[in-house]
Design a protein around this motif. Structure first.
Motif, PDB file in Angstrom:
ATOM      1  N   ASN A 152       0.849  -1.271   0.013  1.00 30.57           N
ATOM      2  CA  ASN A 152       0.092   0.227   0.049  1.00 30.57           C
ATOM      3  C   ASN A 152       0.862   1.352  -0.132  1.00 30.57           C
ATOM      4  O   ASN A 152       0.439   2.413   0.000  1.00 30.57           O
ATOM      5  CB  ASN A 152      -1.028  -0.167   1.003  1.00 30.57           C
ATOM      6  CG  ASN A 152      -2.123  -0.766   0.919  1.00 30.57           C
ATOM      7  OD1 ASN A 152      -2.556  -0.909  -0.132  1.00 30.57           O
ATOM      8  ND2 ASN A 152      -3.079  -0.915   2.200  1.00 30.57           N
ATOM      9  N   GLU A 191       2.829   4.440  -1.103  1.00 31.04           N
ATOM     10  CA  GLU A 191       2.707   5.534  -2.271  1.00 31.04           C
ATOM     11  C   GLU A 191       3.695   5.196  -3.130  1.00 31.04           C
ATOM     12  O   GLU A 191       3.237   5.547  -4.370  1.00 31.04           O
ATOM     13  CB  GLU A 191       2.614   6.727  -1.734  1.00 31.04           C
ATOM     14  CG  GLU A 191       1.431   7.398  -0.998  1.00 31.04           C
ATOM     15  CD  GLU A 191       1.328   8.765  -0.368  1.00 31.04           C
ATOM     16  OE1 GLU A 191       2.295   9.310  -0.865  1.00 31.04           O
ATOM     17  OE2 GLU A 191       0.534   9.215   0.446  1.00 31.04           O
ATOM     18  N   SER A 202      -0.047   6.248   4.256  1.00 31.40           N
ATOM     19  CA  SER A 202      -0.153   4.677   4.531  1.00 31.40           C
ATOM     20  C   SER A 202       0.752   3.998   5.077  1.00 31.40           C
ATOM     21  O   SER A 202       0.344   3.213   6.326  1.00 31.40           O
ATOM     22  CB  SER A 202      -0.399   3.958   3.020  1.00 31.40           C
ATOM     23  OG  SER A 202      -0.681   2.588   3.195  1.00 31.40           O
ATOM     24  N   SER A 204      -6.286   3.557  -0.029  1.00 29.29           N
ATOM     25  CA  SER A 204      -5.273   2.861  -0.416  1.00 29.29           C
ATOM     26  C   SER A 204      -5.225   1.907  -1.519  1.00 29.29           C
ATOM     27  O   SER A 204      -6.703   1.815  -2.041  1.00 29.29           O
ATOM     28  CB  SER A 204      -4.818   1.704   0.944  1.00 29.29           C
ATOM     29  OG  SER A 204      -4.433   2.537   2.012  1.00 29.29           O
ATOM     30  N   ARG A 205      -4.330   1.172  -2.024  1.00 25.17           N
ATOM     31  CA  ARG A 205      -4.303   0.239  -3.119  1.00 25.17           C
ATOM     32  C   ARG A 205      -4.981  -0.909  -2.693  1.00 25.17           C
ATOM     33  O   ARG A 205      -5.753  -1.437  -3.588  1.00 25.17           O
ATOM     34  CB  ARG A 205      -2.906  -0.113  -3.394  1.00 25.17           C
ATOM     35  CG  ARG A 205      -2.824  -0.514  -5.042  1.00 25.17           C
ATOM     36  CD  ARG A 205      -1.195  -0.769  -5.569  1.00 25.17           C
ATOM     37  NE  ARG A 205      -0.706   0.443  -5.430  1.00 25.17           N
ATOM     38  CZ  ARG A 205       0.161   1.272  -4.424  1.00 25.17           C
ATOM     39  NH1 ARG A 205       0.443   0.520  -3.606  1.00 25.17           N
ATOM     40  NH2 ARG A 205       0.605   2.365  -4.953  1.00 25.17           N
ATOM     41  N   HIS A 218      -9.242  -6.183  -4.815  1.00 28.60           N
ATOM     42  CA  HIS A 218      -8.443  -5.124  -3.910  1.00 28.60           C
ATOM     43  C   HIS A 218      -8.381  -5.669  -2.533  1.00 28.60           C
ATOM     44  O   HIS A 218      -8.178  -4.964  -1.518  1.00 28.60           O
ATOM     45  CB  HIS A 218      -9.514  -3.807  -3.945  1.00 28.60           C
ATOM     46  CG  HIS A 218     -10.853  -4.198  -3.281  1.00 28.60           C
ATOM     47  ND1 HIS A 218     -11.878  -4.358  -4.176  1.00 28.60           N
ATOM     48  CD2 HIS A 218     -11.325  -4.345  -2.102  1.00 28.60           C
ATOM     49  CE1 HIS A 218     -13.009  -4.701  -3.348  1.00 28.60           C
ATOM     50  NE2 HIS A 218     -12.808  -4.369  -2.167  1.00 28.60           N
TER      51      HIS A 218
END
Length: 236
Positions: free
Chosen positions: A63, A65, A78, A118-119, A149
């Protein structure tokens, strides 16, 4: 703020900082680099060897960046939220106290929603073997075909208690007891950072008593640090 025990104060924040588990951390780094990280991963092994720590680092790596990355920056929102235990998209769950089918169904239903910022939405379940059979059954379908996800990171000291239907859906990494020389070396490094002097012989005694558990070793070291600090500060 009160005293922070060594195991928390010096908890590894990158894969390279994890002591004695290179066979696991290098495999995970390779998977991240290749873009082939499994959606469900089980970390098993004795207590105090780094299972939950590695899971948290993997969550940060996925997660971050700058990621997914083998080396999380530990400076982005994150990373800092996960380090502080307040990440809204990373859920740390104690399997011993959240083991009912109703709680797992709630987790399953919530996993459908996208992450807040977040991712990935990541669930870290510690002592996952404590889930009830009904709870495991409720998790099966989501574990087999999770939303894109979602990631599940499990940790356990007793992998043999996990149903084979769950094990077959996870990528498993077995952490080992940490070599005593590595435990001693890590404690020597921490003693230097804490400005205390403890003989190598005494550190070896602690390492042998810990049985290859870094957390146990640092707990024992915490007990003798006050006396060592007082001795170090007393004028000769």
């Amino acid at each position: 703020m009160g005293y922070l025990v060594l195991a928390r104060k010096y908890r590894p924040q990158t894969f390279d900082a994890v002591v004695g588990q290179q066979h696991v951390t290098q495999t995970l780094k390779n998977a991240i680099k290749a873009g082939r990280v499994a959606h469900a991963i089980l970390f098993s092994g004795p207590r105090g060897t780094g299972k939950t720590t590695v899971a948290r680092i993997l969550a940060k790596a996925m997660n971050c960046e700058t990621g997914p990355t083998e080396t999380p920056c530990n400076h982005c929102r994150s990373c800092m939220d996960i380090t502080a235990g307040r990440g809204v998209d990373v859920f740390e769950i104690d399997g011993a106290s959240n083991n009912s089918v109703e709680q797992v169904r709630e987790l399953r239903d919530n996993s459908r929603y996208m992450p807040a910022h977040s991712r990935f939405k990541i669930y870290i379940i510690d002592e996952v073997h404590m889930l009830s059979i009904a709870a495991f059954n409720a998790l099966l379908k989501t574990l087999e075909e999770p939303p894109a996800h979602v990631m599940f990171l499990f940790a356990t000291t007793e992998a043999h208690k996990i149903p084979i239907t769950i094990l077959s859906r996870c990528q498993r990494h077995d952490l080992k007891r940490i070599d005593l020389a590595a435990v001693v070396g890590h404690m020597e490094s921490l003693c230097r950072q804490e400005s205390v002097a403890i003989s190598t012989n005494n550190l070896w005694r602690i390492a042998r008593e810990s049985g290859g558990s870094m957390r146990d070793a640092l707990s024992l070291l915490d007990q003798i640090l006050p006396a060592a600090t007082a001795s170090w500060m007393t004028p000769m």
